[in-house]
Design an enzyme around this catalytic site. Structure first.
Site, PDB file in Angstrom:
ATOM      1  N   GLU A  51      -3.468  -9.623   3.751  1.00  0.00           N
ATOM      2  CA  GLU A  51      -4.343  -9.293   4.875  1.00  0.00           C
ATOM      3  C   GLU A  51      -5.474 -10.305   5.054  1.00  0.00           C
ATOM      4  O   GLU A  51      -5.883 -10.602   6.157  1.00  0.00           O
ATOM      5  CB  GLU A  51      -4.951  -7.893   4.704  1.00  0.00           C
ATOM      6  CG  GLU A  51      -3.990  -6.762   4.951  1.00  0.00           C
ATOM      7  CD  GLU A  51      -3.210  -6.355   3.716  1.00  0.00           C
ATOM      8  OE1 GLU A  51      -3.070  -7.178   2.786  1.00  0.00           O
ATOM      9  OE2 GLU A  51      -2.703  -5.222   3.682  1.00  0.00           O
ATOM     10  N   GLU A 103       0.834  -1.212   0.000  1.00  0.00           N
ATOM     11  CA  GLU A 103       0.000   0.000   0.000  1.00  0.00           C
ATOM     12  C   GLU A 103       0.867   1.260   0.000  1.00  0.00           C
ATOM     13  O   GLU A 103       0.550   2.243  -0.660  1.00  0.00           O
ATOM     14  CB  GLU A 103      -0.947  -0.027   1.187  1.00  0.00           C
ATOM     15  CG  GLU A 103      -2.009  -1.121   1.022  1.00  0.00           C
ATOM     16  CD  GLU A 103      -2.892  -1.257   2.236  1.00  0.00           C
ATOM     17  OE1 GLU A 103      -2.392  -1.680   3.299  1.00  0.00           O
ATOM     18  OE2 GLU A 103      -4.093  -0.961   2.131  1.00  0.00           O
TER      19      GLU A 103
END
Ligand code: T1G
Length: 687
Positions: A127, A107
């Protein structure tokens, strides 16, 4: 405390580097340092471009999972703020990636205006494996950078992709051969004056015109990824929001979904399990200074299903194997199965044909037992019968070189008794592989009373090399996993007599999230395992099935009937066998609730796990959970039997067992540890 982030100037390029070993996790100090670095770049006219790079093994491997559940996780600046600050920098920011850019790490990279990477780097958003979704803009930037389909695949599988593929799909702008920092600085200089800055959050080219059907189609094409899990669907919803809203709104949807997941029991279970799996590798009471023995060559005795599968693990890890059988026919059959398995994997793209040739080229099949003399580790994988094993270990004692490790793949038997058949019990250990041994990740390392520490350390290190998850077990019948199967099977069989059907019992387990229930598992593994082979001696339902050739899937019939595609259906024959047994035992069938089935087959497993702990047969409760997730497919979103018991509440486990005690009779006794912890309101697995 010095910041893990340092900035240095290289001409007009500001280098922001992170030194936060072991994986540059994006803990609070790192987040603060990144923001300070961007502020420094914005404040100076001499700085024309920025490079962000990780020192040590890797780029950022994600948020700091150890902060989760503590105030630090939400200490400002939180990662969603950091990524937007990076993207809004007034100078171009280049992410220089090596090692792994995972989760929050990717990210951060996606918030940078450019990304360069070495070819060995891996990029991913794991995740979902923690019961979460990329919560720092990843679900909004990933589809904008790589397209919706890739974003769905990456977010819902959690599997990383290589830098080359990342470059092909638009995640990486340039692959770097040579010094990463030097080339990243050169690249930053190249792009320093390009305007407007390419902000991923502003891109629409890869998401506009997305066919809304792509989402339902994706779910339909990946049923297993979604079954039982909450996170995959929320990842999909967040990615879908990217196709429906501009970034600023889409990221609000992402945040809401992220917080929902973070608050749930599945995320807690999967984060618990992330650390449980790593803790299993640590051996209590063995000094870090104890070094493993060198294993250059492995011997395997027995070329059956287990021996062949075990051998494959070592061959594909680059360790040559001598495999011994007692007949040429058995040897040829065994090596033939190994080759076919490798060829099947090659067809799926897991290996190249050349690799398969290398693996099989490193295999030395022989009938000569003495050829084991030059092996550093010898694994016995023959019939599960103590006398046979003792005879083999007696022979090994004479043939194996001094210092060779002698291991048994036994799944139940006493390692100390096997070790006593040799003059070197310190070199004997159990290596219990799970079938199919070349597929299942779990390895129970059974520590005998006299097993030397360095033998144990060698076994654990070797497990990592052959990509297994190893758990240390003590010497007891069935060690950890199979021992907990015993009360489950005992009660499941009794429940048949009392009125339940195989399908009802199995459904309780599959609804719970197990890949299959006790009777489906028996049919898969073989109803005849452990059968005395005398069709006239019928003492229980399994004897009765075996006596009429209902040995399970391999015979087209077991507890279920199977069609030509091995699809199961309830069997009237089996129902009749059960009813005959009931009549003989004078038992009247009664209505059995699913709750009672859960208490007698799942709660009793927890009770057995507690006994394993109190007897010291497992090092820690979380090891028991690692055994069940990797050895039997316990749903990781429940964390494992012991973590699940904590979530249920130990007192409710005890209450449930008390309710069922009258039906369980003498087969059941309470674990003192379970009763004690329940009474004190304690847990097995910590927080
Ligand atoms: N946080 C904290 N500790 C971590 C960590 C992490 N992200 N990753 C690894 N460790 C520890 C690990 O516990 C072990 O500690 C040591 O580092 C070595 O790990 C907002 C919310 C990077 C591929 O899920 O996949 O970003 O046991 O044994 O085999 O969207 O670690 O030595 O004390 O695994 O070389 C997303 C998880 C987080 C990556 C390296 N990121 N890590 O494998 O070493 S959530 C992940 C891994 C997130 C944002 C969201 C692997 C690895 P110890 P290791 P390895």
């Amino acid at each position: 405390m010095t910041s893990p982030i340092t900035t240095t100037r290289h001409g007009h390029v500001l280098i922001i580097s992170s030194n936060n070993p072991p994986v540059n996790a994006l803990g609070h100090a790192v987040r603060e340092g990144l923001v300070k670095g961007i502020e420094e770049a914005d404040a100076s006219d001499e700085i024309k471009a920025v490079v962000i790079i990780g020192e040590g093994a890797t780029f950022f491997a994600g948020a700091d999972i150890s902060e989760f559940g503590t105030p630090k996780a939400f200490a400002q600046p939180v990662l969603p703020q950091v990524v937007d600050i990076i993207e809004n920098c007034t100078k171009p920011v280049v992410a220089a990636i090596h090692g792994t850019a995972l989760g929050g790490g990717l990210e951060v990279a996606l918030a940078c205006h450019y990304r360069v990477a070495v070819p060995t780097a891996k990029l991913g958003v794991p995740e979902v494996k923690l019961g979460l979704l990329p919560g720092a803009g990843g679900t909004q930037r990933l589809p904008r950078a790589a397209g919706v389909q890739h974003a769905l695949e990456m977010t819902t599988s959690g599997n990383p992709i290589g830098a080359k593929q990342a470059a092909e799909i638009g995640l990486v702008d340039r692959l770097i051969e040579g010094d990463l920092l030097q080339h990243a600085v050169a690249y930053a200089t190249e792009v320093a004056d390009i305007r407007p800055l390419p902000r991923t959050s502003e891109r629409t080219d890869k998401i506009e015109g997305t066919d809304p059907a792509i989402f339902e189609q994706f779910v339909a094409a990946n049923p297993r990824a979604f079954k039982g899990f909450e996170a995959p669907m929320k990842n999909l919803e967040a990615v879908r929001a990217a196709t429906q809203h501009p970034y600023a709104e889409g990221v609000q949807v992402e945040r809401k979904l992220f917080m929902e997941l973070m608050a749930g029991t599945q995320a807690k279970a999967q984060q618990y399990f992330f650390f449980a799996e790593r803790k299993a590798a640590k051996i209590e009471g063995v000094d870090e200074s104890v070094k493993p023995r060198e294993i250059k060559k492995v011997g395997v005795i027995g070329a059956g299903t287990m021996g062949g599968g075990i051998s494959m693990n070592f061959l594909q890890a680059g360790i040559p194997v001598t495999i011994v059988e007692t007949s040429q026919e058995a040897l040829d059959r065994g090596t033939g199965v190994m080759l076919r398995n490798y060829e099947a994997s090659a067809k799926k793209g897991r290996f190249t044909a050349e690799q398969v040739g290398q693996f099989m080229g490193a295999l030395n099949p022989t009938l000569d037992f003495d050829s084991l003399a030059d092996c550093d580790l010898i694994i016995e994988a023959v019939f599960e019968q103590m006398e046979i094993k003792k005879e083999i270990f007696g022979r090994l004692d004479k043939v194996a070189k001094p210092g060779a490790i002698l291991a048994s793949n036994t799944s139940y038997l006493n390692i100390d008794e096997i070790a006593a058949a040799t003059s070197r019990p310190q070199d004997v250990v159990g290596l219990h592989f799970f079938s199919p041994a070349n597929v299942m990740k779990l390895l129970e390392v059974v520590r005998g009373a006299k097993t030397a520490d360095d033998v144990l350390v060698t076994a654990m290190a070797l497990a990592k090399k052959i990509k297994k998850v190893a758990v240390v077990a003590g010497v007891c019948y069935g060690f950890i996993g199979n021992r907990m199967l015993i009360p489950r099977q005992t009660e499941a069989t009794k429940l048949l007599l009392e009125g339940a059907t195989p399908a009802q019992i199995d459904k309780v387990h599959t609804d719970f999230g197990m890949p299959m229930g006790p009777f489906q598992m028996a049919d898969l593994a073989g109803v005849d395992i452990g059968w005395h082979r005398d069709p006239n001696r019928i003492e229980n339902i399994r004897d009765a099935l075996c006596a009429v050739d209902r040995w399970g899937q391999k015979k087209g019939a077991g507890f279920y009937d199977y069609d030509e595609k091995r699809r199961p259906s309830p069997s009237p024959t089996v129902q009749q066998i059960i009813e005959d047994f009931r009549a003989k035992a004078g038992v009247t069938a009664r209505e059995i609730s699913d709750q009672e089935i859960k208490e007698r087959t799942l709660y009793t497993m927890v009770n057995e796990g507690a006994k394993i702990l109190e007897e010291g047969m497992a090092q820690r409760a979380s090891d028991i959970d690692v055994v069940w997730v990797y050895g039997y497919g316990w749903p990781v979103y429940r964390g494992g039997p012991m973590h699940w018991a904590d979530t249920e509440g130990l007192q409710s486990i005890v209450d449930g067992l008390r309710r069922s005690a009258e039906h369980m009779g003498d087969d059941f006794t309470f674990s003192a540890l379970l009763l004690d912890k329940a009474q004190k309101g304690e847990k097995f697995t910590g927080r």
